[in-house]
Scaffold this motif. Structure first.
Motif, short mmCIF file in Angstrom:
data_model
loop_
_atom_site.label_atom_id
_atom_site.label_comp_id
_atom_site.label_asym_id
_atom_site.label_seq_id
_atom_site.Cartn_x
_atom_site.Cartn_y
_atom_site.Cartn_z
N GLN A 166 0.82 -1.22 0.00
CA GLN A 166 0.00 0.00 0.00
C GLN A 166 0.86 1.28 0.00
OE1 GLN A 166 -3.00 -0.15 3.12
NE2 GLN A 166 -4.21 -1.59 1.91
N PRO A 167 1.67 1.48 -1.03
CA PRO A 167 2.53 2.67 -1.08
C PRO A 167 1.78 3.98 -1.25
CG PRO A 167 2.63 1.47 -3.16
CD PRO A 167 1.85 0.62 -2.22
N GLY A 168 0.52 3.93 -1.72
CA GLY A 168 -0.24 5.16 -1.95
C GLY A 168 -1.16 5.54 -0.82
N ALA A 383 -5.17 4.42 -7.27
CA ALA A 383 -6.44 4.29 -6.55
C ALA A 383 -6.23 4.58 -5.06
CB ALA A 383 -7.00 2.88 -6.75
N GLN A 384 -5.16 4.04 -4.50
CA GLN A 384 -4.86 4.30 -3.08
C GLN A 384 -4.58 5.78 -2.83
OE1 GLN A 384 -1.50 1.74 -2.46
NE2 GLN A 384 -2.71 -0.15 -2.40
N ALA A 385 -3.82 6.42 -3.74
CA ALA A 385 -3.43 7.82 -3.56
C ALA A 385 -4.63 8.76 -3.64
CB ALA A 385 -2.39 8.21 -4.61
N THR A 386 -5.63 8.40 -4.46
CA THR A 386 -6.81 9.25 -4.64
C THR A 386 -8.00 8.78 -3.80
OG1 THR A 386 -7.45 7.93 -6.59
CG2 THR A 386 -6.15 9.93 -6.98
N PRO A 431 -9.50 7.63 -11.47
CA PRO A 431 -9.42 8.85 -12.28
C PRO A 431 -8.23 8.82 -13.24
CG PRO A 431 -9.76 9.39 -9.97
CD PRO A 431 -9.47 7.92 -10.02
N VAL A 432 -8.47 9.04 -14.52
CA VAL A 432 -7.40 9.03 -15.52
C VAL A 432 -6.41 10.16 -15.25
CG1 VAL A 432 -6.87 9.22 -17.99
CG2 VAL A 432 -8.95 8.04 -17.25
N ALA A 433 -6.92 11.28 -14.72
CA ALA A 433 -6.06 12.43 -14.44
C ALA A 433 -4.96 12.11 -13.43
CB ALA A 433 -6.90 13.59 -13.92
N SER A 434 -5.18 11.07 -12.62
CA SER A 434 -4.22 10.75 -11.56
C SER A 434 -2.88 10.25 -12.10
CB SER A 434 -4.81 9.69 -10.61
OG SER A 434 -5.06 8.47 -11.31
N ILE A 435 -2.82 9.85 -13.38
CA ILE A 435 -1.54 9.36 -13.92
C ILE A 435 -0.48 10.47 -13.96
CG2 ILE A 435 -2.63 7.55 -15.29
CD1 ILE A 435 -2.17 9.24 -17.77
N ALA A 436 -0.92 11.72 -13.84
CA ALA A 436 0.04 12.83 -13.78
C ALA A 436 0.94 12.71 -12.55
CB ALA A 436 -0.69 14.16 -13.77
N LEU A 437 0.47 12.00 -11.52
CA LEU A 437 1.26 11.84 -10.29
C LEU A 437 2.56 11.08 -10.53
CD1 LEU A 437 -1.55 10.89 -7.72
CD2 LEU A 437 -0.35 13.08 -7.91
#
Length: 493
Positions: A166-168, A383-386, A431-437
């Protein structure tokens, strides 16, 4: 003839071979024994594959550096030195380091320029030399079965690893606040991905177009068809097969020349990466990077190690055998840069040409184990990060989608990022936008995925060659065999 005349004639008086009865070719049995054995060797190994293998071994030996250069003449050392210098330049003078990008791009383009022709001649010569056409179908079927089983294992292991680690967790990122300007190109490309579009892309617009555009599956398609046609032609196809064999040798020599520029290419590629993204991104997402590298190491050691052991291969010896390729892939984050050399080395290792020529190019699209580890790890991390909750069924659906979308990545680091965007867009959960992370650390993660892809395709070729009975186990064991395999074959450990 007396003893004195024997000496004056330059003949050893103790050499009793002169007294042996003459053979039909005009020499004695004893004096011609060594000569006749040498003459018989080409006849004993008269198959095209044996000739190619001996030539390939000679080519590989020629590439070894002269003794006076020692370790400094080794390709892996030169590439490693270029990589270290690139990292230092990127860290201390990032503006200059970013300007080195054309060096890396130029080297990759030189290699890509050769991939189409090399895959074509290798596959055509391998299939065209086969007497049993049914074996082509068997190799293809066994390859697909192997690719799918190992790919599923990679997806599952990647999923288990990120769920346990669970790194996120705890990042609490608001997807609506993420700046998506930097990922618009990837998202646009992802929208163009579809099953029908992927299948249609395998068929080239023209025969020559497949060779010039560098699409590996297109080249594989026309090469298989052409190889089947050559095999069906029988005796009439032999002149063309001779030309293809000569072209193959010439193309591999060109690759040898191109590899002289590998240290320069490695320097440019890694200098740009460090200069562009810096070390700050490494620290901010360090836990994800660490988790992914641990999963890659575990998959390589457990899954790949087990398959290698079944084949009688020592994983550590195999990694040493392809060490040059590992270092080049680490510097360029692209497995395509070593595709020609991998074909060359696997043929020299004892794998039959027909198997190598099919499995390696196909594996570059269908057997991307490292890419599968990357996709599951990063998708669940986002998913974990958001704070996007994923149920068991969501994760099962993610694996099902990835079984299809992962086939679109072709061993190049950037392709995996597009596939990730396409996967998130298809599932609609994360969210597709999360790939910017993870844009800033993508090339760092690519170090792990390209390594696993390289090792995975190497072991896949050996496994399928053994399964099909087209593997010289003595040659394999001598180079990379386990101690048990060497003892079984009577080879000194």
């Amino acid at each position: 003839m007396d003893k004195g005349r024997k000496i004056s004639a330059g003949i050893d008086p103790n050499d009793h071979s002169i007294l042996a009865p003459a053979t039909p070719n005009g020499c004695s049995d004893a004096s011609c024994e060594r000569h006749s054995s040498r003459m018989a060797e080409p006849q004993a190994s008269g198959s095209p594959n044996d000739k190619d293998k001996s030539w390939m071994m000679k080519t590989l030996e020629e590439k070894k550096p002269a003794g006076r250069f020692g370790i400094f003449g080794q390709l892996w050392f030169q590439v490693l030195a270029g990589t270290v210098i690139g990292i230092l330049l990127g860290h201390f003078v990032p503006d200059v380091a970013v300007a080195m990008k054309p060096l890396g791009d130029a080297f990759i383009k030189l290699i890509k320029m050769m991939i189409g022709p090399i895959v074509f001649v290798t596959v055509v010569h391998g299939i065209g030399s086969m007497n049993d056409m049914k074996s082509v179908g068997r190799v293809a079927l066994k390859s697909i079965i192997y690719f799918e089983v190992v790919t599923i294992l990679a997806l599952i292991i990647g999923l288990i690893g990120v769920d346990l680690w669970q790194p996120g967790a705890g990042m609490n990122v608001d997807a609506a606040s993420i700046d998506t300007a930097s990922i618009q190109g990837y998202v646009a490309s992802a929208h163009d991905q579809s099953i029908s579009g992927y299948l249609m892309a395998i068929i080239p617009d023209s025969f020559a177009g497949a060779l010039t555009e560098g699409h590996v599956l297109q080249v594989l398609l026309i090469a298989v068809l052409f190889g089947l046609a050559m095999a069906a032609g029988g005796e009439r196809s032999k002149p063309m097969m001779t030309v293809i064999d000569s072209a193959s040798q010439g193309l591999f020599r060109i690759i040898g020349y191109v590899m002289y520029f590998a240290p320069l290419g490695a320097f440019g590629a890694i200098a740009f990466t460090v200069g562009q993204f810096g070390t700050a991104s490494l620290l901010s997402l360090g836990e994800l990077i660490l988790e992914f590298f641990v999963v890659c190491a575990a998959f390589t050691g457990i899954v790949m190690g087990t398959i290698a052991w079944w084949c009688g291969v020592s994983l550590m010896r195999l990694l040493g055998y392809i060490w040059d390729e590992i270092v080049i892939v680490a510097a360029t984050t692209s497995t395509e840069t070593v595709l020609p050399r991998l074909i060359e080395k696997l043929r020299a290792l004892g794998c039959e040409e027909s198997v190598v020529g099919f499995v390696v190019p196909a594996g570059y699209s269908f057997n991307l184990d490292g890419t599968c580890l990357y996709l599951t790890t990063v998708a669940v991390f986002l998913a974990q990060a958001t704070n996007t909750h994923l149920t068991f069924w969501h994760e099962l659906g993610l694996i099902a989608v990835l079984l299809l979308t992962s086939k679109g990545a072709a061993g190049v680091a950037g392709a995996a990022f597009v596939v990730l965007a396409a996967t998130l867009n298809t599932t609609g959960t994360i969210p597709v936008a999360s790939i910017a992370l993870i844009l800033g650390i993508h090339r760092i993660l690519a170090e792990g995925l390209t390594f696993v892809n390289l090792v995975g395709n190497t072991i896949a070729t050996i496994f399928i060659a053994k399964w099909e009975g087209k593997l010289d186990e003595h040659t394999l064991a001598t180079a990379v065999g386990t101690n048990a395999a060497r003892r079984r074959l009577g080879i000194a450990a």
